[in-house]
Write a protein that holds these residues in place. Structure first.
Motif, PDB file in Angstrom:
ATOM      1  N   MET A 238      20.986 -14.216  28.710  1.00  0.00           N
ATOM      2  CA  MET A 238      21.743 -13.381  27.769  1.00  0.00           C
ATOM      3  C   MET A 238      20.945 -13.147  26.495  1.00  0.00           C
ATOM      4  SD  MET A 238      24.593 -16.144  26.549  1.00  0.00           S
ATOM      5  CE  MET A 238      24.131 -17.658  25.675  1.00  0.00           C
ATOM      6  N   GLU A 239      21.472 -12.250  25.644  1.00  0.00           N
ATOM      7  CA  GLU A 239      20.765 -11.892  24.408  1.00  0.00           C
ATOM      8  C   GLU A 239      20.552 -13.110  23.506  1.00  0.00           C
ATOM      9  OE1 GLU A 239      21.065  -8.565  20.858  1.00  0.00           O
ATOM     10  OE2 GLU A 239      22.907  -9.443  21.630  1.00  0.00           O
ATOM     11  N   LYS A 240      21.615 -13.846  23.216  1.00  0.00           N
ATOM     12  CA  LYS A 240      21.521 -15.004  22.327  1.00  0.00           C
ATOM     13  C   LYS A 240      21.315 -16.266  23.159  1.00  0.00           C
ATOM     14  CE  LYS A 240      24.460 -12.821  18.833  1.00  0.00           C
ATOM     15  NZ  LYS A 240      25.714 -12.900  18.042  1.00  0.00           N
ATOM     16  N   ASN A 241      20.094 -16.367  23.704  1.00  0.00           N
ATOM     17  CA  ASN A 241      19.803 -17.472  24.624  1.00  0.00           C
ATOM     18  C   ASN A 241      18.931 -18.541  23.986  1.00  0.00           C
ATOM     19  OD1 ASN A 241      17.406 -16.094  24.439  1.00  0.00           O
ATOM     20  ND2 ASN A 241      16.987 -16.071  26.645  1.00  0.00           N
ATOM     21  N   GLY A 242      18.798 -18.517  22.658  1.00  0.00           N
ATOM     22  CA  GLY A 242      17.901 -19.447  21.975  1.00  0.00           C
ATOM     23  C   GLY A 242      18.224 -20.910  22.207  1.00  0.00           C
ATOM     24  N   ASN A 243      19.508 -21.220  22.407  1.00  0.00           N
ATOM     25  CA  ASN A 243      19.905 -22.612  22.610  1.00  0.00           C
ATOM     26  C   ASN A 243      19.697 -23.088  24.044  1.00  0.00           C
ATOM     27  OD1 ASN A 243      20.787 -22.906  19.929  1.00  0.00           O
ATOM     28  ND2 ASN A 243      22.810 -22.086  20.418  1.00  0.00           N
ATOM     29  N   TYR A 244      19.295 -22.171  24.925  1.00  0.00           N
ATOM     30  CA  TYR A 244      19.162 -22.527  26.339  1.00  0.00           C
ATOM     31  C   TYR A 244      17.736 -22.371  26.873  1.00  0.00           C
ATOM     32  CZ  TYR A 244      24.247 -22.690  26.843  1.00  0.00           C
ATOM     33  OH  TYR A 244      25.567 -23.035  26.725  1.00  0.00           O
ATOM     34  N   LYS A 245      16.932 -21.509  26.252  1.00  0.00           N
ATOM     35  CA  LYS A 245      15.633 -21.142  26.820  1.00  0.00           C
ATOM     36  C   LYS A 245      14.751 -22.343  27.146  1.00  0.00           C
ATOM     37  CE  LYS A 245      13.157 -17.690  25.469  1.00  0.00           C
ATOM     38  NZ  LYS A 245      12.407 -16.700  24.653  1.00  0.00           N
ATOM     39  N   GLN A 246      14.784 -23.363  26.292  1.00  0.00           N
ATOM     40  CA  GLN A 246      13.877 -24.499  26.451  1.00  0.00           C
ATOM     41  C   GLN A 246      14.497 -25.664  27.221  1.00  0.00           C
ATOM     42  OE1 GLN A 246      10.843 -23.823  25.546  1.00  0.00           O
ATOM     43  NE2 GLN A 246      11.535 -21.903  24.621  1.00  0.00           N
ATOM     44  N   LEU A 247      15.741 -25.495  27.668  1.00  0.00           N
ATOM     45  CA  LEU A 247      16.427 -26.587  28.357  1.00  0.00           C
ATOM     46  C   LEU A 247      16.068 -26.633  29.842  1.00  0.00           C
ATOM     47  CD1 LEU A 247      20.039 -26.335  26.865  1.00  0.00           C
ATOM     48  CD2 LEU A 247      18.148 -27.767  26.079  1.00  0.00           C
TER      49      LEU A 247
END
Length: 300
Positions: A238-247
């Motif tokens: 999704m657009e606001k994926n900053g909290n997931y990209k590195q997980l």
């Protein structure tokens, strides 16, 4: 002699592939745009931690960006994905199970009647994940962004090189592979088991009530098993994926649960269920017809 061999091979391979491709593309035309609307709002509910009702979410989306850029956001990418998928899916769905059934020992097939379907599902899933992940990433970005922006400018933003841009396009690849493997093996297995449960002989055509029942019964296990993986895939893409990209995948599953609870795994299930029933209602008779014509009509 060579001419007769060519005719046999053409009849055995090229004609079935061409026919299944044409039918697959026709199925896209019948399924869109209603299929896209279900997918659009299912993805929105997965991406947004909102308590809004479905009706209110639809109104907000329409009010914010109108019909084309709101309700039908990502439609062009969806058309590209579906046309491409249906072009290769149907030949693979019909011919790969047939290949595995001919390849595997008879004792394996006797002990596990749907094994060839499961292996075919895993094969299709791995292929599809690799070739369609960039398109899925673009579609998910378009569906979840709140303002109309250049999609490639957004994806290129803050990327230092072409290789980083390509890596961005393949964000969520691991989650997509898991989702596709679960989805494809689950769908082909239950579709096979349920369709042949209603048949007195493999060459028998399904009736309309049987098609409706098959569509519903195939949809239920698919939603229960696949939706959590789909929710995590959306979180990555999704657009606001900053909290997931590195997980990692396990960390992403835990974060979805912490952010939204167990219901977060099944956000948008109403749209997915409706979408899958419509898809299955279109796919089940096609699958049954093509399998009787080109697949395994004489034996289970």
């Amino acid at each position: 002699m060579s001419e007769s061999i060519y005719k046999v091979r053409t009849q055995k391979y090229f004609k079935p592939i061409l026919e299944t491709q044409i039918i697959g593309i026709s199925r896209v035309i019948l399924g869109l745009p209603i299929d896209h609307v279900f997918d659009r709002f299912k993805t929105l509910l997965q991406a947004e931690n909102t308590q809004s009702s479905i009706k209110q979410l639809f109104k907000d989306t329409y009010r914010r960006n109108g019909v084309l850029k709101g309700v039908f956001a990502g439609f062009s990418s969806q058309i590209s994905i579906q046309l491409f998928k249906q072009y290769y899916r149907w030949p693979m769905m019909i011919l790969i199970p047939k290949y595995y059934k001919e390849l595997l020992p008879n004792t394996w097939i006797d002990n596990h009647p749907a094994l060839h379907k499961g292996l075919a599902g895993a094969t299709i899933a791995l292929f599809e994940s690799f070739v369609t992940c960039p398109l899925e990433r673009i579609k998910c970005q378009l569906m979840t962004q709140h303002q109309s922006k250049s999609i490639f400018r957004q994806l290129w933003k803050n990327e230092r090189s072409l290789s980083h841009f390509v890596r961005n396009l393949y964000t969520g690849m691991e989650a997509m592979v898991l989702k596709q493997v679960v989805s494809w093996t689950n769908y082909l297995y239950w579709d096979h088991k349920i369709r042949y449960f209603f048949k007195e002989s493999p060459s028998q055509a399904l009736t309309l009530p049987q098609i409706a029942m098959c569509s519903l019964l195939t949809a239920i296990p698919n939603i229960l098993l696949v939706q959590p993986f789909d929710a995590v895939k959306t979180a990555y893409q999704m657009e606001k994926n900053g909290n997931y990209k590195q997980l990692t995948i396990p960390q992403a599953f835990v974060k979805v649960y912490k952010d939204r609870g167990f219901i977060g795994y099944y956000a948008g299930w109403q749209f997915r269920l409706s979408q899958f029933i419509i898809q299955a209602a279109l796919s089940t008779p096609v699958m049954d017809y093509l399998e009787r014509l080109h697949g395994l009509p004489n034996e289970l």
